[in-house]
Design a protein around this motif. Sequence first.
Motif, PDB file in Angstrom:
ATOM      1  N   THR A   1       0.847  -1.187   0.000  1.00  0.00           N
ATOM      2  CA  THR A   1       0.000   0.000   0.000  1.00  0.00           C
ATOM      3  C   THR A   1       0.888   1.244   0.000  1.00  0.00           C
ATOM      4  OG1 THR A   1      -1.666  -1.160   1.278  1.00  0.00           O
ATOM      5  CG2 THR A   1      -1.788   1.245   1.279  1.00  0.00           C
ATOM      6  N   PRO A   2       0.722   2.146  -0.979  1.00  0.00           N
ATOM      7  CA  PRO A   2       1.480   3.405  -0.934  1.00  0.00           C
ATOM      8  C   PRO A   2       1.147   4.139   0.362  1.00  0.00           C
ATOM      9  CG  PRO A   2       0.415   3.140  -3.059  1.00  0.00           C
ATOM     10  CD  PRO A   2      -0.135   2.069  -2.153  1.00  0.00           C
TER      11      PRO A   2
ATOM     12  N   VAL B   1      -1.104  13.048  -0.377  1.00  0.00           N
ATOM     13  CA  VAL B   1      -2.179  12.190  -0.891  1.00  0.00           C
ATOM     14  C   VAL B   1      -2.594  12.659  -2.280  1.00  0.00           C
ATOM     15  CG1 VAL B   1      -4.558  11.441  -0.525  1.00  0.00           C
ATOM     16  CG2 VAL B   1      -2.961  11.489   1.400  1.00  0.00           C
TER      17      VAL B   1
ATOM     18  N   ARG C   1      -0.676  14.078  -4.487  1.00  0.00           N
ATOM     19  CA  ARG C   1       0.361  13.600  -5.422  1.00  0.00           C
ATOM     20  C   ARG C   1       0.165  12.140  -5.764  1.00  0.00           C
ATOM     21  NH1 ARG C   1       6.315  14.310  -4.269  1.00  0.00           N
ATOM     22  NH2 ARG C   1       6.369  13.268  -6.274  1.00  0.00           N
ATOM     23  N   LEU C   2      -0.204  11.344  -4.769  1.00  0.00           N
ATOM     24  CA  LEU C   2      -0.427   9.919  -5.034  1.00  0.00           C
ATOM     25  C   LEU C   2      -1.579   9.703  -6.005  1.00  0.00           C
ATOM     26  CD1 LEU C   2       0.115   8.247  -1.553  1.00  0.00           C
ATOM     27  CD2 LEU C   2       1.489   7.955  -3.607  1.00  0.00           C
ATOM     28  N   PHE C   3      -2.651  10.462  -5.849  1.00  0.00           N
ATOM     29  CA  PHE C   3      -3.790  10.327  -6.756  1.00  0.00           C
ATOM     30  C   PHE C   3      -3.436  10.767  -8.172  1.00  0.00           C
ATOM     31  CE2 PHE C   3      -6.579  10.194  -2.946  1.00  0.00           C
ATOM     32  CZ  PHE C   3      -7.256   9.032  -3.270  1.00  0.00           C
TER      33      PHE C   3
ATOM     34  N   ASP D   1      -0.230  10.820  -9.575  1.00  0.00           N
ATOM     35  CA  ASP D   1       0.980  10.225 -10.141  1.00  0.00           C
ATOM     36  C   ASP D   1       0.992   8.712  -9.939  1.00  0.00           C
ATOM     37  OD1 ASP D   1       3.556   9.515 -10.917  1.00  0.00           O
ATOM     38  OD2 ASP D   1       4.502  11.210  -9.900  1.00  0.00           O
ATOM     39  N   GLU D   2       0.565   8.002 -10.954  1.00  0.00           N
ATOM     40  CA  GLU D   2       0.490   6.544 -10.880  1.00  0.00           C
ATOM     41  C   GLU D   2       1.875   5.905 -10.715  1.00  0.00           C
ATOM     42  OE1 GLU D   2      -1.240   3.226 -13.826  1.00  0.00           O
ATOM     43  OE2 GLU D   2      -2.613   4.886 -13.390  1.00  0.00           O
TER      44      GLU D   2
ATOM     45  N   GLN E   1       2.794   6.050  -7.094  1.00  0.00           N
ATOM     46  CA  GLN E   1       2.079   4.988  -6.368  1.00  0.00           C
ATOM     47  C   GLN E   1       2.823   3.664  -6.498  1.00  0.00           C
ATOM     48  OE1 GLN E   1      -2.012   4.507  -7.600  1.00  0.00           O
ATOM     49  NE2 GLN E   1      -2.297   6.712  -7.781  1.00  0.00           N
ATOM     50  N   GLU E   2       3.190   3.343  -7.734  1.00  0.00           N
ATOM     51  CA  GLU E   2       3.873   2.073  -8.007  1.00  0.00           C
ATOM     52  C   GLU E   2       5.246   2.033  -7.323  1.00  0.00           C
ATOM     53  OE1 GLU E   2       5.431  -0.522 -11.824  1.00  0.00           O
ATOM     54  OE2 GLU E   2       3.980   1.083 -12.144  1.00  0.00           O
TER      55      GLU E   2
ATOM     56  N   LEU F   1       6.260   3.698  -4.580  1.00  0.00           N
ATOM     57  CA  LEU F   1       6.088   3.526  -3.139  1.00  0.00           C
ATOM     58  C   LEU F   1       5.662   2.108  -2.807  1.00  0.00           C
ATOM     59  CD1 LEU F   1       4.348   6.854  -2.050  1.00  0.00           C
ATOM     60  CD2 LEU F   1       6.740   6.231  -1.830  1.00  0.00           C
ATOM     61  N   SER F   2       4.761   1.570  -3.595  1.00  0.00           N
ATOM     62  CA  SER F   2       4.271   0.217  -3.369  1.00  0.00           C
ATOM     63  C   SER F   2       5.412  -0.800  -3.453  1.00  0.00           C
ATOM     64  CB  SER F   2       3.185  -0.114  -4.391  1.00  0.00           C
ATOM     65  OG  SER F   2       2.749  -1.440  -4.240  1.00  0.00           O
TER      66      SER F   2
END
Length: 98
Positions: free
Chosen positions: A11-12, A47, A49-51, A53-54, A57-58, A60-61
């Motif tokens: 989970t990011p 949050v 930025r996470l929404f 920037d895909e 997200q990847e 961080l995950s």
Amino acid sequence: MRTLEALATGTPLVASDYGLEGLSVDSPGTPLGAMRANDVDEYVYAVGRLFQDEKLQEKLSNNGRALIENEYAWEQMTQRYEQVLLDTCSKYLVESQE
């Protein structure tokens, strides 16, 4: 504990200094494993930025999951625990011989 669980699931993560205490998730020379936020504005920014920037997200995950696999898996933790026990026993033996 919840921080490690979130990282383990890929989970990011956005968390405070307190939530990330002791974890190398954003220090220089370390792959980015989580984003740090300590007030409302920082959380909103992270949050957001996470929404948007895909790739972030990847990143961080993947990096968060890798951190757990490399540093906090059962094998690594049992090795560290075993070393603590051995060090403690060695110290006790030395002290008892004095």
